[in-house]
Design an enzyme around this catalytic site. Sequence first.
Site, short mmCIF file in Angstrom:
data_model
loop_
_atom_site.label_atom_id
_atom_site.label_comp_id
_atom_site.label_asym_id
_atom_site.label_seq_id
_atom_site.Cartn_x
_atom_site.Cartn_y
_atom_site.Cartn_z
N ARG A 80 0.82 -1.22 0.00
CA ARG A 80 0.00 0.00 0.00
C ARG A 80 0.85 1.27 0.00
O ARG A 80 0.54 2.26 0.65
CB ARG A 80 -0.95 0.01 1.20
CG ARG A 80 -1.88 -1.19 1.28
CD ARG A 80 -2.80 -1.29 0.04
NE ARG A 80 -3.68 -2.45 0.18
CZ ARG A 80 -3.40 -3.67 -0.28
NH1 ARG A 80 -2.27 -3.88 -0.94
NH2 ARG A 80 -4.24 -4.67 -0.12
N SER A 91 -10.99 1.22 2.56
CA SER A 91 -10.34 0.83 3.82
C SER A 91 -9.67 2.04 4.47
O SER A 91 -8.98 2.81 3.80
CB SER A 91 -9.29 -0.25 3.56
OG SER A 91 -9.90 -1.43 3.07
N GLU A 127 -4.53 4.08 5.62
CA GLU A 127 -4.36 3.78 4.20
C GLU A 127 -4.90 4.90 3.34
O GLU A 127 -4.38 5.18 2.26
CB GLU A 127 -5.08 2.47 3.88
CG GLU A 127 -4.99 2.02 2.43
CD GLU A 127 -5.57 0.63 2.23
OE1 GLU A 127 -6.25 0.42 1.21
OE2 GLU A 127 -5.33 -0.25 3.08
#
Length: 291
Positions: free
Chosen positions: A160, A209, A280
């Site tokens: 990520r 998310s 995130e």
Amino acid sequence: MTLDEHVPLSRFTTLGTGGPARWFARPETEAELAEALAFATGRGLGVFVVGLGSNLLVADDGVDGLVLKLSGELAVAETQGELLVCGGGAPNAVALHRARAGGLGGFEFACAIPGTAGGGVWMNAGAYGGDWRAIMARAYVVTADGAGWLTPDELGMSYRHSDLVHGQVVARVEFHLRPRDPDEIKAEVRELNATRKAAQPTNRRTFGSVFKNPEHELTAGRMLEACGLKGHRDGGAQISPKHANFIENAGDARSEEAIALMTEARRRAREQFGVDLRHEVELLGPLEPPF
């Protein structure tokens, strides 16, 4: 290309929050993108890209800079042999459709990522065991000083994450895929979509998310559920009753309310599990979270 002032970014974010962009443009070609970057440089403006507005939390006060949404030829996708070639603004759903039509597999996991090809490079997007780094050949990155192709290693892509910074615009991406029967692709996508729908609040306004999964036996969602945060609310924003790693716009939410929920979630995870969760979602504009 038209440059507009004070465009509300809430129109372009999946959570539906965020103030205005000082300047906003939709470049459709690389020449128009270069023109926009030159405009920003001449005025000392920061440059930001919104993509489809997912994985993005924009400050309620807006963004004092130039915000771009890649369009036209910068948002198309096509197959060339075993390559899937996408403009940075190409929606993942469109790219997946092109891959399936061309009999190319490997991009199926992207059905769970409501973003763009370029946005996926920025954060090395991933789901269900796949990510951009695993299938990406290279990305064409444009800045005010020039442009060039960069590999995943050169982009520093990891879980990520990439080393890209604002002002570096992903104009094109090439994915190296593999031949696969279109019916098999369709069947796998159907299964993945069903799995996602069963677990996530797909019928609610979210930015995806909130936190990256920590190095722990529990995922971020399971950890926050154990902290009793499902349904926890601040104003118009609430932690999803369905999946605790999502924040929903439950009615006229503000970005500052989402930040308050994120702050409380991190506090509880640290207190109960000794884990510092890392967000995130990308923060854009003068957001000052206490973490």
